[in-house]
Structures are given as structure tokens and as C-alpha cells.
Write a protein that holds these residues in place. Structure first.
Motif, PDB file in Angstrom:
ATOM      1  N   TYR A   1      11.517  30.964 -15.404  1.00 60.20           N
ATOM      2  CA  TYR A   1      10.081  30.763 -15.519  1.00 60.20           C
ATOM      3  C   TYR A   1       9.820  29.440 -16.240  1.00 60.20           C
ATOM      4  O   TYR A   1      10.172  29.280 -17.409  1.00 60.20           O
ATOM      5  CB  TYR A   1       9.447  31.933 -16.284  1.00 60.20           C
ATOM      6  N   PHE A   2       9.205  28.500 -15.527  1.00 58.75           N
ATOM      7  CA  PHE A   2       8.999  27.160 -16.073  1.00 58.75           C
ATOM      8  C   PHE A   2       7.687  27.031 -16.831  1.00 58.75           C
ATOM      9  O   PHE A   2       7.607  26.342 -17.838  1.00 58.75           O
ATOM     10  CB  PHE A   2       9.031  26.127 -14.940  1.00 58.75           C
ATOM     11  N   SER A   3       6.642  27.686 -16.327  1.00 61.13           N
ATOM     12  CA  SER A   3       5.332  27.628 -16.981  1.00 61.13           C
ATOM     13  C   SER A   3       4.523  28.838 -16.535  1.00 61.13           C
ATOM     14  O   SER A   3       4.845  29.495 -15.537  1.00 61.13           O
ATOM     15  CB  SER A   3       4.587  26.336 -16.632  1.00 61.13           C
ATOM     16  N   ALA A   4       3.471  29.131 -17.290  1.00 59.08           N
ATOM     17  CA  ALA A   4       2.665  30.322 -17.006  1.00 59.08           C
ATOM     18  C   ALA A   4       1.918  30.180 -15.691  1.00 59.08           C
ATOM     19  O   ALA A   4       1.318  29.137 -15.406  1.00 59.08           O
ATOM     20  CB  ALA A   4       1.685  30.559 -18.147  1.00 59.08           C
ATOM     21  N   SER A   5       1.954  31.234 -14.875  1.00 57.68           N
ATOM     22  CA  SER A   5       1.197  31.276 -13.628  1.00 57.68           C
ATOM     23  C   SER A   5      -0.173  31.874 -13.881  1.00 57.68           C
ATOM     24  O   SER A   5      -0.344  32.750 -14.739  1.00 57.68           O
ATOM     25  CB  SER A   5       1.938  32.107 -12.576  1.00 57.68           C
ATOM     26  N   THR A   6      -1.152  31.422 -13.128  1.00 52.22           N
ATOM     27  CA  THR A   6      -2.529  31.873 -13.293  1.00 52.22           C
ATOM     28  C   THR A   6      -3.038  32.477 -11.991  1.00 52.22           C
ATOM     29  O   THR A   6      -2.518  32.189 -10.913  1.00 52.22           O
ATOM     30  CB  THR A   6      -3.432  30.698 -13.709  1.00 52.22           C
TER      31      THR A   6
ATOM     32  N   GLY B   1      10.926  28.933  -4.592  1.00 53.68           N
ATOM     33  CA  GLY B   1      10.117  28.400  -5.682  1.00 53.68           C
ATOM     34  C   GLY B   1       8.674  28.795  -5.474  1.00 53.68           C
ATOM     35  O   GLY B   1       8.175  28.783  -4.337  1.00 53.68           O
ATOM     36  N   LEU B   2       8.012  29.186  -6.552  1.00 55.94           N
ATOM     37  CA  LEU B   2       6.589  29.516  -6.506  1.00 55.94           C
ATOM     38  C   LEU B   2       5.826  28.358  -7.130  1.00 55.94           C
ATOM     39  O   LEU B   2       6.098  27.964  -8.272  1.00 55.94           O
ATOM     40  CB  LEU B   2       6.315  30.824  -7.230  1.00 55.94           C
ATOM     41  N   PHE B   3       4.877  27.799  -6.371  1.00 55.57           N
ATOM     42  CA  PHE B   3       4.150  26.599  -6.782  1.00 55.57           C
ATOM     43  C   PHE B   3       2.654  26.869  -6.841  1.00 55.57           C
ATOM     44  O   PHE B   3       2.117  27.642  -6.058  1.00 55.57           O
ATOM     45  CB  PHE B   3       4.392  25.470  -5.779  1.00 55.57           C
ATOM     46  N   GLN B   4       1.990  26.188  -7.788  1.00 54.70           N
ATOM     47  CA  GLN B   4       0.533  26.196  -7.845  1.00 54.70           C
ATOM     48  C   GLN B   4       0.036  24.761  -8.010  1.00 54.70           C
ATOM     49  O   GLN B   4       0.700  23.924  -8.621  1.00 54.70           O
ATOM     50  CB  GLN B   4       0.024  27.051  -9.012  1.00 54.70           C
TER      51      GLN B   4
ATOM     52  N   PRO C   1      -5.786  21.336 -11.343  1.00 52.63           N
ATOM     53  CA  PRO C   1      -7.080  20.662 -11.126  1.00 52.63           C
ATOM     54  C   PRO C   1      -6.921  19.189 -10.747  1.00 52.63           C
ATOM     55  O   PRO C   1      -7.811  18.621 -10.102  1.00 52.63           O
ATOM     56  CB  PRO C   1      -7.777  20.809 -12.493  1.00 52.63           C
ATOM     57  N   ASP C   2      -5.796  18.575 -11.134  1.00 52.38           N
ATOM     58  CA  ASP C   2      -5.569  17.166 -10.804  1.00 52.38           C
ATOM     59  C   ASP C   2      -4.989  16.977  -9.406  1.00 52.38           C
ATOM     60  O   ASP C   2      -4.700  15.849  -8.994  1.00 52.38           O
ATOM     61  CB  ASP C   2      -4.641  16.523 -11.828  1.00 52.38           C
ATOM     62  N   GLY C   3      -4.809  18.094  -8.683  1.00 49.90           N
ATOM     63  CA  GLY C   3      -4.277  18.002  -7.334  1.00 49.90           C
ATOM     64  C   GLY C   3      -2.770  17.940  -7.256  1.00 49.90           C
ATOM     65  O   GLY C   3      -2.206  17.892  -6.160  1.00 49.90           O
ATOM     66  N   ARG C   4      -2.097  17.950  -8.387  1.00 55.09           N
ATOM     67  CA  ARG C   4      -0.640  17.885  -8.399  1.00 55.09           C
ATOM     68  C   ARG C   4      -0.052  19.292  -8.364  1.00 55.09           C
ATOM     69  O   ARG C   4      -0.554  20.210  -9.007  1.00 55.09           O
ATOM     70  CB  ARG C   4      -0.145  17.148  -9.645  1.00 55.09           C
ATOM     71  N   GLU C   5       1.023  19.457  -7.609  1.00 55.40           N
ATOM     72  CA  GLU C   5       1.664  20.753  -7.459  1.00 55.40           C
ATOM     73  C   GLU C   5       2.714  20.943  -8.545  1.00 55.40           C
ATOM     74  O   GLU C   5       3.507  20.033  -8.824  1.00 55.40           O
ATOM     75  CB  GLU C   5       2.313  20.846  -6.079  1.00 55.40           C
ATOM     76  N   THR C   6       2.712  22.135  -9.157  1.00 55.65           N
ATOM     77  CA  THR C   6       3.643  22.460 -10.235  1.00 55.65           C
ATOM     78  C   THR C   6       4.466  23.674  -9.842  1.00 55.65           C
ATOM     79  O   THR C   6       3.901  24.688  -9.409  1.00 55.65           O
ATOM     80  CB  THR C   6       2.888  22.755 -11.546  1.00 55.65           C
TER      81      THR C   6
ATOM     82  N   ALA D   1      -1.367  30.196  -4.413  1.00 54.18           N
ATOM     83  CA  ALA D   1      -0.026  29.711  -4.709  1.00 54.18           C
ATOM     84  C   ALA D   1       0.741  29.659  -3.390  1.00 54.18           C
ATOM     85  O   ALA D   1       0.279  30.166  -2.363  1.00 54.18           O
ATOM     86  CB  ALA D   1       0.690  30.617  -5.715  1.00 54.18           C
ATOM     87  N   VAL D   2       1.884  29.016  -3.427  1.00 49.66           N
ATOM     88  CA  VAL D   2       2.731  28.939  -2.243  1.00 49.66           C
ATOM     89  C   VAL D   2       4.168  29.212  -2.665  1.00 49.66           C
ATOM     90  O   VAL D   2       4.593  28.804  -3.756  1.00 49.66           O
ATOM     91  CB  VAL D   2       2.604  27.564  -1.546  1.00 49.66           C
TER      92      VAL D   2
END
Length: 279
Positions: A70-75, A98-101, A104-109, A79-80
Motif C-alpha cells: 500500500y503506497f498511499s491512502a485510497s479515497t 496496480g490500482l490507480f487514482q 485533482p491535478d490530473g496526475r495518476e497515482t 479508479a482503474v
């Protein structure tokens, strides 16, 4: 999601872990706020989402072993899940996801990275040689549910409303300000809408109980760093018994070892996770 099922006939867990194929290896999902612990989504719920996408990518249906970092908290929200097959054999297949979100800046994490091996639980033998025993627990009617919460049944996390959780009183001292000091948590476990457990929901069940940190006298969020789950058998219908133990809290981290037993007294899932513990 199967074309033969409708939203109305699916359980809440199935609706909230549904994945929709965009293209081979890419699934769109909508993460539900109903599985939140505070402001973040539960790690077991997220593991089940990624596990469902992998199950639709790999040729075998059931997770045998799955590890998530787990790299960071999911909200809650879109998601993809991007999945990749690593190896396919006759009885087992392996892959990653990988689960990505998108922020707000348009960048995928990337929120979570998963590596798993899948098989078919219907093909495993019934030869069991074990020294493991189900946890000794009072009957369900003698255990504590959300309705016994001194602050009221709605005072707990949002995820608790999706569960039929009956906590062993011996591991509930934290709830009344008297933690035992032992790293233990035990409960009868089911889904609130009555859906029976299956291999996918076991991935959520291993991370569904309150953290053992509470009985060690700590409070607050206990975020998962890494979680590995082993699914050992397809569970029989009926409530599960979940036992969680922590033997070592050191340097701000603790481990949680989990066993999940079904109504037929079979050990159907095991897990270990490393989590941060905030004093």
C-alpha cells in the motif's frame, strides 16, 4: 460483472467490488465510501477489488496467495486496475496488478501494487493434516455487536455498517477504556446483507476487525504497509470466526497474524500484515 446479474440482485460487497473491462488488462472501478475507516478506504476491501480484476485477467478463478503493498491512502471515487499475466500453468497462474487514482491535478497515482497466484479451489484435495484449532470464543449471541457500542450503533466506522461483526468480549476492553495489553482481537464475522463468504470476500475479511493496537493501548489509524493473504479452501455457508494476534510492536510498526475459520471448523484463510502503529 456478469451480464446475468443485475445491480438489484447483487450484494453490496459484489456491487462495490465490481470491475468493468475497458480493454484487455484494464478494468475501471468505482471505490465505494461504504468501506471507509475514517477518511481512507479499508485495505482488505481494496485487496478484494484488485483481486476481482486479477481473477478476470488470469485463467484460474480463485486467489491462492496474494500480496499487496500500500503506497498511499485510497479515497472513494473512480479508479482503474491495470493487470498483467506473469505466468500461466495447468493448475496455477500468476500475475500482478496496480490500482490507480487520478488526483485533482490530473496526475495518476498508484495506490496499491499486488502480486498473486491463482488456482481453482474446487480441485484441491481434502487431505488435511494440521495442529491448528479454531479460536475459543463465546457463542455469537454473547459477543458484542455495533448495537452494544456505548456511543450508539452508528458511532463506528462506515465500513462497520456493511458487516455483521460480533466481537469477543475478552478482546473489547479498549472500547470501554480498559485495554487488556494483549495483542489479540477475535470476532464472529459476516456481511450485513447475509451474503455468504467466498474466496474473494475472504480477502476483505482478513483486514476487517478493529486493529490489535487498540488492545495494546493505542488509538487512531493503523495504516497497512503490506498484506499477504492465503486462501486455503472455499468456505462453507454460515458465519466465520476471525482471530488476529500481534506478538511484536517495535519501532512504530506491528504485525497482525490472522486466521479465518468457517462453520465447518476449517481454516479457510490466513494472512499477515505489517502496519504502522501510532502511539
Amino acid at each position: 460483472m456478469s451480464d446475468t446479474c443485475t445491480e438489484a440482485t447483487l450484494s453490496e460487497f459484489d456491487r462495490d467490488t465490481a470491475v468493468r473491462l475497458r480493454e484487455p488488462g484494464v478494468h475501471d472501478v468505482h471505490l465505494s465510501a461504504g468501506w471507509a475507516i475514517g477518511h481512507a478506504l479499508n485495505g482488505g476491501y481494496l485487496l478484494a477489488v484488485a483481486g476481482r480484476a486479477l481473477g478476470e485477467t488470469l485463467p484460474h478463478p480463485d486467489p491462492f496467495t496474494i500480496t499487496a503493498h500500500y503506497f498511499s491512502a485510497s479515497t472513494p471515487g473512480p479508479a482503474v486496475v491495470r493487470s498483467e499475466t506473469a505466468r500461466t500453468g495447468r493448475t496455477l497462474s500468476s500475475g500482478s496488478a496496480g490500482l490507480f487514482q487520478t488526483g485533482p491535478d490530473g496526475r495518476e497515482t498508484e495506490r496499491i501494487r499486488v502480486l498473486a497466484t491463482y488456482g481453482d479451489l474446487d480441485t484441491v484435495t481434502d487431505d488435511v493434516r494440521t495442529s491448528a484449532r479454531p479460536p475459543a470464543m463465546p457463542p455469537r449471541e454473547q459477543c458484542f455487536s455495533a448495537h452494544d457500542n456505548p456511543a450508539g450503533p452508528d458511532a463506528g466506522p462506515e465500513m462497520g455498517k456493511r458487516l455483521d461483526l460480533r466481537l469477543d468480549p475478552a478482546t473489547c476492553g479498549w472500547a470501554v477504556g480498559a485495554p487488556s495489553g494483549r495483542g489479540e482481537m477475535r470476532a464472529w464475522f459476516g456481511l450485513a446483507d447475509g451474503r455468504d463468504a467466498d474466496p474473494l470476500s475472504l480477502l476483505m475479511a482478513v483486514d476487517a476487525l478493529p486493529p490489535t493496537a487498540f488492545e495494546l493501548g493505542l488509538s487512531g489509524w493503523v495504516p497497512t504497509v503490506e498484506l499477504t493473504a492465503h486462501v486455503r479452501a472455499r468456505p462453507a455457508p454460515g458465519p466465520l470466526r476471525v482471530s488476529v494476534t500481534t506478538a511484536n510492536l517495535a519501532g512504530g510498526f506491528l504485525e497482525e497474524d490472522v486466521e479465518v475459520w468457517d462453520s465447518a471448523d476449517r481454516l479457510v484463510a490466513q494472512s499477515r500484515q505489517l502496519a504502522r502503529a501510532k502511539a
